[in-house]
Design an enzyme around this catalytic site. Sequence first.
Site, PDB file in Angstrom:
ATOM      1  N   ASP A 180      -0.583  -6.625   4.816  1.00 41.75           N
ATOM      2  CA  ASP A 180      -1.391  -7.835   5.003  1.00 41.75           C
ATOM      3  C   ASP A 180      -0.555  -9.055   5.374  1.00 41.75           C
ATOM      4  OD1 ASP A 180      -3.671  -6.420   4.571  1.00 41.75           O
ATOM      5  OD2 ASP A 180      -4.001  -7.114   2.520  1.00 41.75           O
TER       6      ASP A 180
ATOM      7  N   THR B  58       0.824  -1.224   0.000  1.00 42.48           N
ATOM      8  CA  THR B  58       0.000   0.000   0.000  1.00 42.48           C
ATOM      9  C   THR B  58       0.845   1.255   0.000  1.00 42.48           C
ATOM     10  OG1 THR B  58      -1.802  -1.127   1.155  1.00 42.48           O
ATOM     11  CG2 THR B  58      -1.761   1.275   1.294  1.00 42.48           C
TER      12      THR B  58
END
Length: 278
Positions: A84, A11
């Site tokens: 994640d 991200t």
Amino acid sequence: MRIALLATGGTIACRQTPDGLSPALHAEELAKSIACRDGVTLLPVDVFSMDSSNIQPEEWTQLAHAVDRAMQTCDGVVITHGTDTMAYTACALSYLVQQSGKPIVLTGAQKSIYVQDTDARRNLYDAFVAAQDDNLAGVYIVFDGRVILGTRARKTRTKSMNAFSSIDYPDVALIRDGRILHYIRQPRPQTPPAFYGRLDASVFVLRLIPGMNPEVLRLLASRFDALVIESFGVGGIPHGLLDEFYRILHSCPAGEKIVVMTTQVVGEGSDVGIYEVG
């Protein structure tokens, strides 16, 4: 002082596309987004650019090789990574790169560095602070001002900035306004680091649920080299499953299969010897 910046996507490096956020920013662009202290030279390296959900053991070994090369000329390593699976990568690197006398610091962000209210710049700056610290050695995650041992980190929040927790172990340090406050000082090993280039991915993690069919254990044992069993509470296993465990283990040649018992409860560990069902 020389610090390597190894970029892997995530991200922190994402741009918006018609199909959603996708990693696009390179290591050199990330390096330009922060102001380092005087006397610090950044060496940006693009290892790969992926959403961390797609990272596999092959990427872990590739990253370990990149860390090996970087540590030959640098005093510390910062790795930008998607949140994640960052905890998985940190744990894997802790075993692929052992006895490191230099800090290997993973960080990322909950929002892209392009976003105005992003946490990316702070996390990235804090990671470089940690990578320059003489009291850190080994693998860590630095996130939201916390320094977490690589083998203890777990993502516990999907959206909040304090996304990571240290499980059953204190935070190693805090970082506030560019200053690092140590709780636990890690002694630097006196021996050279040991690098490992292989992982056995034939491992299955099984979380027990009430009513589970015991036959699933036999099927998994026939397909995998090792089973990690997440039991109930401090170490409870239903009798039907326990009986199947015995049959499976007795049917396998000695040393052929590994069964590791743990608990699905996040805190305080397990002890299968307490209860009869253990």
